[in-house]
Design an enzyme around this catalytic site. Structure first.
Site, short mmCIF file in Angstrom:
data_model
loop_
_atom_site.label_atom_id
_atom_site.label_comp_id
_atom_site.label_asym_id
_atom_site.label_seq_id
_atom_site.Cartn_x
_atom_site.Cartn_y
_atom_site.Cartn_z
N THR A 30 0.82 -1.21 0.00
CA THR A 30 0.00 0.00 0.00
C THR A 30 0.86 1.26 0.00
O THR A 30 2.02 1.25 0.44
CB THR A 30 -0.91 -0.01 1.26
OG1 THR A 30 -1.50 1.27 1.42
CG2 THR A 30 -0.11 -0.32 2.53
N ASP A 31 0.27 2.36 -0.45
CA ASP A 31 0.98 3.65 -0.38
C ASP A 31 1.09 4.16 1.06
O ASP A 31 1.93 5.02 1.35
CB ASP A 31 0.30 4.70 -1.28
CG ASP A 31 -1.16 4.98 -0.93
OD1 ASP A 31 -1.70 4.38 0.02
OD2 ASP A 31 -1.77 5.81 -1.64
N GLU A 32 0.25 3.60 1.96
CA GLU A 32 0.25 4.11 3.35
C GLU A 32 1.58 3.90 4.05
O GLU A 32 1.87 4.58 5.03
CB GLU A 32 -0.84 3.42 4.18
CG GLU A 32 -2.23 3.73 3.72
CD GLU A 32 -3.26 3.72 4.85
OE1 GLU A 32 -2.88 3.74 6.03
OE2 GLU A 32 -4.45 3.72 4.53
N TYR B 64 -1.93 -0.14 11.23
CA TYR B 64 -2.11 -0.86 9.96
C TYR B 64 -0.91 -0.66 9.05
O TYR B 64 -0.29 -1.63 8.59
CB TYR B 64 -3.40 -0.40 9.25
CG TYR B 64 -3.40 -0.75 7.77
CD1 TYR B 64 -3.53 -2.08 7.35
CD2 TYR B 64 -3.24 0.24 6.79
CE1 TYR B 64 -3.49 -2.40 5.99
CE2 TYR B 64 -3.22 -0.08 5.44
CZ TYR B 64 -3.34 -1.40 5.05
OH TYR B 64 -3.30 -1.72 3.72
N LYS C 216 1.96 -3.34 7.72
CA LYS C 216 2.24 -3.60 6.29
C LYS C 216 3.71 -3.31 5.98
O LYS C 216 4.37 -4.05 5.23
CB LYS C 216 1.34 -2.73 5.39
CG LYS C 216 -0.11 -3.14 5.34
CD LYS C 216 -0.36 -4.50 4.71
CE LYS C 216 -0.09 -4.53 3.22
NZ LYS C 216 -0.41 -5.86 2.63
P1 NAD Z 1 -9.81 -7.01 2.41
O1 NAD Z 1 -9.80 -6.71 3.87
O2 NAD Z 1 -11.03 -6.71 1.62
O3 NAD Z 1 -9.48 -8.56 2.19
C1 NAD Z 1 -8.46 -9.23 2.89
C2 NAD Z 1 -8.65 -10.73 2.67
O4 NAD Z 1 -7.59 -11.41 3.37
C3 NAD Z 1 -9.96 -11.27 3.24
O5 NAD Z 1 -10.56 -12.15 2.31
C4 NAD Z 1 -9.55 -12.01 4.50
O6 NAD Z 1 -10.40 -13.09 4.82
C5 NAD Z 1 -8.16 -12.48 4.11
N1 NAD Z 1 -7.29 -12.72 5.27
C6 NAD Z 1 -7.12 -11.93 6.37
N2 NAD Z 1 -6.24 -12.49 7.22
C7 NAD Z 1 -5.84 -13.65 6.65
C8 NAD Z 1 -4.92 -14.67 7.03
N3 NAD Z 1 -4.25 -14.60 8.18
N4 NAD Z 1 -4.73 -15.73 6.20
C9 NAD Z 1 -5.43 -15.81 5.03
N5 NAD Z 1 -6.32 -14.88 4.62
C10 NAD Z 1 -6.51 -13.81 5.42
O7 NAD Z 1 -8.54 -6.26 1.83
P2 NAD Z 1 -8.33 -5.61 0.38
O8 NAD Z 1 -8.82 -4.23 0.41
O9 NAD Z 1 -8.79 -6.56 -0.65
O10 NAD Z 1 -6.73 -5.53 0.37
C11 NAD Z 1 -5.96 -6.60 -0.16
C12 NAD Z 1 -4.48 -6.24 -0.05
O11 NAD Z 1 -4.26 -5.04 -0.79
C13 NAD Z 1 -4.04 -5.93 1.38
O12 NAD Z 1 -2.76 -6.48 1.56
C14 NAD Z 1 -4.00 -4.42 1.45
O13 NAD Z 1 -3.02 -3.99 2.36
C15 NAD Z 1 -3.64 -4.06 0.03
N6 NAD Z 1 -4.11 -2.77 -0.45
C16 NAD Z 1 -5.42 -2.41 -0.32
C17 NAD Z 1 -5.86 -1.19 -0.85
C18 NAD Z 1 -7.30 -0.75 -0.77
O14 NAD Z 1 -7.61 0.39 -1.11
N7 NAD Z 1 -8.23 -1.60 -0.35
C19 NAD Z 1 -4.95 -0.35 -1.50
C20 NAD Z 1 -3.61 -0.74 -1.59
C21 NAD Z 1 -3.21 -1.96 -1.08
O1 DAU Z 2 -4.12 4.03 0.60
C1 DAU Z 2 -4.34 2.66 0.51
C2 DAU Z 2 -5.20 2.22 1.68
O2 DAU Z 2 -6.55 2.63 1.38
C3 DAU Z 2 -5.16 0.71 1.90
O3 DAU Z 2 -3.86 0.33 2.26
C4 DAU Z 2 -6.15 0.31 3.00
O4 DAU Z 2 -6.17 -1.11 3.14
C5 DAU Z 2 -7.53 0.80 2.62
O5 DAU Z 2 -8.45 0.51 3.65
C6 DAU Z 2 -7.51 2.30 2.34
O6 DAU Z 2 -7.22 3.00 3.58
P1 DAU Z 2 -7.95 4.37 3.95
O7 DAU Z 2 -7.91 4.55 5.40
O8 DAU Z 2 -7.43 5.47 3.10
O9 DAU Z 2 -9.43 4.02 3.42
P2 DAU Z 2 -10.88 4.34 4.08
O10 DAU Z 2 -11.89 3.97 3.04
O11 DAU Z 2 -11.03 3.75 5.43
O12 DAU Z 2 -10.85 5.91 4.24
C7 DAU Z 2 -10.62 6.75 3.12
C8 DAU Z 2 -10.58 8.17 3.64
O13 DAU Z 2 -11.90 8.53 4.08
C9 DAU Z 2 -9.68 8.35 4.83
O14 DAU Z 2 -9.02 9.62 4.74
C10 DAU Z 2 -10.60 8.32 6.03
C11 DAU Z 2 -11.89 8.89 5.47
N1 DAU Z 2 -13.14 8.35 6.04
C12 DAU Z 2 -13.29 7.00 6.13
C13 DAU Z 2 -14.41 6.45 6.68
C14 DAU Z 2 -14.59 4.95 6.80
C15 DAU Z 2 -14.13 9.21 6.45
O15 DAU Z 2 -14.00 10.44 6.33
N2 DAU Z 2 -15.28 8.67 6.97
C16 DAU Z 2 -15.45 7.32 7.12
O16 DAU Z 2 -16.51 6.89 7.64
#
Ligand code: NAD
Ligand code: DAU
Length: 354
Positions: free
Chosen positions: A132-134, A158, A162
């Site tokens: 992730t970019d985080e 988080y 990561k």
């Molecule tokens: P998500 O939370 O929707 O899905 C995570 C999945 O991993 C789930 O199906 C869960 O059951 C499984 N899981 C959790 N713990 C586990 C374990 N110990 N063993 C096996 N499976 C397990 O997450 P996502 O949004 O699909 O993110 C997927 C990956 O991409 C993550 O590594 C996250 O850090 C990364 N990522 C997410 C975003 C985003 O915006 N969602 C952006 C950049 C990177």
């Molecule tokens: O940047 C990549 C990341 O994006 C991933 O690594 C994470 O797994 C993914 O969950 C996501 O993280 P964020 O914290 O950026 O996503 P979220 O959707 O939780 O929040 C997006 C932005 O919106 C953040 O600045 C917090 C804000 N927010 C979020 C929620 C849930 C609100 O203002 N209100 C809300 O209720």
């Protein structure tokens, strides 16, 4: 075949569904099925012999070793993670276990399996860490977007977990020569995202007539990417990336949170209008997230210039697809949030973990 972990979650499931739509190469899908993993998402694959689903933990070294020995994958793509920043504030333990210990155990099993491979399979093997970019921390308004050489400066449990996992991935390359790749992507949106994340949460609350919670002043910035574009980037890095390298993934779509919420409201006003007025009237500014990073921005030049990837969707075209998908799939949203689903999974899969 390839081994995908976390393939019942948001991005992993989009990846598996997209992969099997265009490749015949089978996928072993290892997922613990936490609250964020949903077999309902994978229902189109339930009779597809190219998809082998295993419920289990990436931290279970014996399970992973058995799967690697049995299926002999040419690659591992690690999506499995605890992914929600707000949950990491109140309950960080699972984040440490999965994102750090789990990644370590997966790497260790991969290293041992890789050591057993014949020369050609050994040089072709890949371990791709989806990150992730985080991990790069937060940017001030005038700073350039994150490049791959930006220092890791994680600010919340988080992103710290990561970052730790990514460091182990890097170390296994440097120390053991394991052919690893890392992708660092910005915020995704699209089908099958669990409705705790900003965009699906806002859609659901809007339709239910509830407040649309915006943290703090709403001026925090995220860089948005449609999930299908992320999945294609991962495929691109898997096939053409250089082992040991990291690749940033993003579409230069920086938006403030209030802009995102207003854009969702505008789409809903058009596609599913309220009886009176605009969904904007439901916006509510609420207490800020502790340690809330102010701005993320990704420079994806390396991926574009070296590997030829480019996003197919703009923020506007992608968001329209996302909103339309949630309007068309209320049953999925209800199902993944219901306790009945969890009970069914326990009964169905308790006996079948490999
Ligand atoms: P998500 O939370 O929707 O899905 C995570 C999945 O991993 C789930 O199906 C869960 O059951 C499984 N899981 C959790 N713990 C586990 C374990 N110990 N063993 C096996 N499976 C397990 O997450 P996502 O949004 O699909 O993110 C997927 C990956 O991409 C993550 O590594 C996250 O850090 C990364 N990522 C997410 C975003 C985003 O915006 N969602 C952006 C950049 C990177
Ligand atoms: O940047 C990549 C990341 O994006 C991933 O690594 C994470 O797994 C993914 O969950 C996501 O993280 P964020 O914290 O950026 O996503 P979220 O959707 O939780 O929040 C997006 C932005 O919106 C953040 O600045 C917090 C804000 N927010 C979020 C929620 C849930 C609100 O203002 N209100 C809300 O209720």
């Amino acid at each position: 075949m390839i081994l995908v972990t976390g393939g019942a979650g948001f991005i992993g499931a989009n990846f598996v569904l997209g992969w099997l739509a265009v490749h015949d190469e089978p996928v072993v899908n290892l997922d613990k099925l936490t609250y964020a993993g949903n077999l309902e998402t994978l229902r189109p694959l339930q009779d597809d012999l190219r998809h082998v689903f295993v419920q289990g933990d990436i931290g279970d070294g014996a399970l992973v070793a058995g799967l690697l020995a049995r299926h002999q994958p040419r690659a591992i793509v690690n999506f499995a993670a605890e992914s929600h920043v707000d949950r990491a504030t109140s309950s960080p333990e699972n984040f440490v276990q999965t994102n750090i210990v789990g990644t370590f155990r997966l790497l260790e099993a991969a290293r041992q399996y890789w050591g057993t491979l014949a020369t050609e399979a050994r040089s072709g093997f890949r371990f791709l860490q989806v990150s992730t970019d985080e991990v790069y921390g937060s940017l001030v308004p005038t700073a350039a977007a994150f490049s791959e050489t930006h220092a890791y400066q994680p600010n919340n449990p988080y992103s710290a977990s990561k970052a730790a996992g990514d460091h182990l991935v890097r170390a296994y390359h440097h120390t053991h020569g394991l052919p690893v790749l890392t992708t660092n992507c910005s915020n995704n949106h699209g089908p099958f995202q669990f409705p705790e994340k900003l965009i699906p949460l806002v859609i659901g609350n809007a339709l239910a007539g509830k407040p649309l919670p915006v943290y703090g002043d709403g001026l925090h910035i995220r860089d948005w990417l449609y999930v299908g574009d992320h999945c294609r980037a991962i495929e691109c890095v898997l096939e053409s990336g250089t082992p040991g390298e990291s690749y940033n993934v993003g579409a230069s779509s920086e938006k403030t949170n209030i802009d995102v919420v207003e854009s969702v409201c505008a789409l809903l006003d058009e596609l599913r209008p309220r009886a009176q007025g605009s969904y904007r009237e439901q916006i509510a500014f609420v207490q800020d997230r502790p340690g809330h990073d102010r701005r993320y921005a990704i420079a994806a030049r390396k991926l574009m210039m070296e590997l030829g990837w480019k996003p197919a969707e703009t923020f506007e075209t992608g968001l329209r697809k996302t909103v339309q998908w949630y309007l068309d799939h209320p049953d999925w949203v209800n199902y993944v949030q219901s306790g009945a689903y969890k009970e069914w999974v326990q009964l169905q899969y308790r006996e079948t973990a490999a």
